[in-house]
Scaffold this motif. Sequence first.
Motif, PDB file in Angstrom:
ATOM      1  N   GLU A  32       0.771  -1.189  -0.004  1.00  0.00           N
ATOM      2  CA  GLU A  32       0.147   0.131   0.024  1.00  0.00           C
ATOM      3  C   GLU A  32       0.864   1.201  -0.075  1.00  0.00           C
ATOM      4  O   GLU A  32       0.627   2.166  -0.683  1.00  0.00           O
ATOM      5  N   MET A  33       1.805   1.320   0.776  1.00  0.00           N
ATOM      6  CA  MET A  33       2.961   2.315   0.820  1.00  0.00           C
ATOM      7  C   MET A  33       3.483   2.584  -0.511  1.00  0.00           C
ATOM      8  O   MET A  33       3.548   3.780  -0.994  1.00  0.00           O
ATOM      9  N   VAL A  34       3.707   1.720  -1.367  1.00  0.00           N
ATOM     10  CA  VAL A  34       4.497   1.761  -2.735  1.00  0.00           C
ATOM     11  C   VAL A  34       3.304   2.447  -3.584  1.00  0.00           C
ATOM     12  O   VAL A  34       3.369   3.253  -4.582  1.00  0.00           O
ATOM     13  N   LEU A  35       2.200   1.972  -3.498  1.00  0.00           N
ATOM     14  CA  LEU A  35       0.953   2.491  -4.025  1.00  0.00           C
ATOM     15  C   LEU A  35       0.649   3.862  -3.947  1.00  0.00           C
ATOM     16  O   LEU A  35       0.448   4.662  -4.866  1.00  0.00           O
ATOM     17  N   ARG A  36       0.681   4.125  -2.594  1.00  0.00           N
ATOM     18  CA  ARG A  36       0.694   5.720  -2.275  1.00  0.00           C
ATOM     19  C   ARG A  36       1.767   6.623  -2.457  1.00  0.00           C
ATOM     20  O   ARG A  36       2.094   7.643  -2.154  1.00  0.00           O
ATOM     21  N   ALA A  37       2.918   5.942  -3.022  1.00  0.00           N
ATOM     22  CA  ALA A  37       4.281   6.563  -3.266  1.00  0.00           C
ATOM     23  C   ALA A  37       4.951   7.238  -1.851  1.00  0.00           C
ATOM     24  O   ALA A  37       5.472   8.126  -1.835  1.00  0.00           O
ATOM     25  N   GLU A  38       4.632   6.284  -0.666  1.00  0.00           N
ATOM     26  CA  GLU A  38       5.081   6.494   0.558  1.00  0.00           C
ATOM     27  C   GLU A  38       6.514   5.770   0.712  1.00  0.00           C
ATOM     28  O   GLU A  38       7.412   6.203   1.555  1.00  0.00           O
ATOM     29  N   LEU A  39       6.707   4.980  -0.214  1.00  0.00           N
ATOM     30  CA  LEU A  39       7.842   3.922  -0.261  1.00  0.00           C
ATOM     31  C   LEU A  39       8.006   3.886  -1.744  1.00  0.00           C
ATOM     32  O   LEU A  39       7.039   3.535  -2.650  1.00  0.00           O
ATOM     33  N   SER A  40       9.385   4.207  -2.064  1.00  0.00           N
ATOM     34  CA  SER A  40       9.642   3.884  -3.490  1.00  0.00           C
ATOM     35  C   SER A  40       9.766   2.448  -3.961  1.00  0.00           C
ATOM     36  O   SER A  40      10.253   1.524  -2.919  1.00  0.00           O
ATOM     37  N   GLU A  41       9.581   2.038  -5.329  1.00  0.00           N
ATOM     38  CA  GLU A  41       9.756   0.764  -5.516  1.00  0.00           C
ATOM     39  C   GLU A  41      11.140   0.049  -5.428  1.00  0.00           C
ATOM     40  O   GLU A  41      11.508  -0.906  -4.919  1.00  0.00           O
ATOM     41  N   THR A  42      12.107   1.269  -5.624  1.00  0.00           N
ATOM     42  CA  THR A  42      13.498   1.081  -5.276  1.00  0.00           C
ATOM     43  C   THR A  42      14.134   0.789  -4.000  1.00  0.00           C
ATOM     44  O   THR A  42      14.418  -0.201  -3.736  1.00  0.00           O
ATOM     45  N   ASP A  43      13.108   1.641  -3.160  1.00  0.00           N
ATOM     46  CA  ASP A  43      13.398   0.833  -1.605  1.00  0.00           C
ATOM     47  C   ASP A  43      12.779  -0.182  -1.279  1.00  0.00           C
ATOM     48  O   ASP A  43      13.440  -0.964  -0.191  1.00  0.00           O
ATOM     49  N   PHE A  44      11.589  -0.500  -1.679  1.00  0.00           N
ATOM     50  CA  PHE A  44      10.941  -1.860  -1.459  1.00  0.00           C
ATOM     51  C   PHE A  44      11.791  -3.001  -2.089  1.00  0.00           C
ATOM     52  O   PHE A  44      12.197  -4.012  -1.364  1.00  0.00           O
ATOM     53  N   GLU A  45      12.474  -2.811  -3.093  1.00  0.00           N
ATOM     54  CA  GLU A  45      13.229  -3.970  -3.917  1.00  0.00           C
ATOM     55  C   GLU A  45      14.590  -3.915  -2.874  1.00  0.00           C
ATOM     56  O   GLU A  45      15.040  -5.207  -2.742  1.00  0.00           O
TER      57      GLU A  45
END
Length: 89
Positions: A32-45
């Motif tokens: 959800e945080m990625v979808l809301r741009a609260e966490l970047s996909e790069t940071d998630f990866e």
Amino acid sequence: MGSIVMSNTSKRETHTQLVLSMADRQGLDLQEMVLRAELSETDFEHAIDQCLGCTQPAACKCLLENSMGQLNLPEYCRNEGLFNELSSK
């Protein structure tokens, strides 16, 4: 060679689930945080890559399976900084 690729994919999927589950136990919905741009996909990866480098994935899985609700991060968790940062927002 196909089995090596499958093995690596399965390992990444396993660690992705560990990251998502441990974050969930911290009250964080990373997807959800990625979808809301609260966490970047790069940071998630990067969080998944951090988990892939952990020497305790079996202990982490056991901890997640044998506890209910919120839990304290184990001291070996390589994503502690990220989770704490996201929890403080």
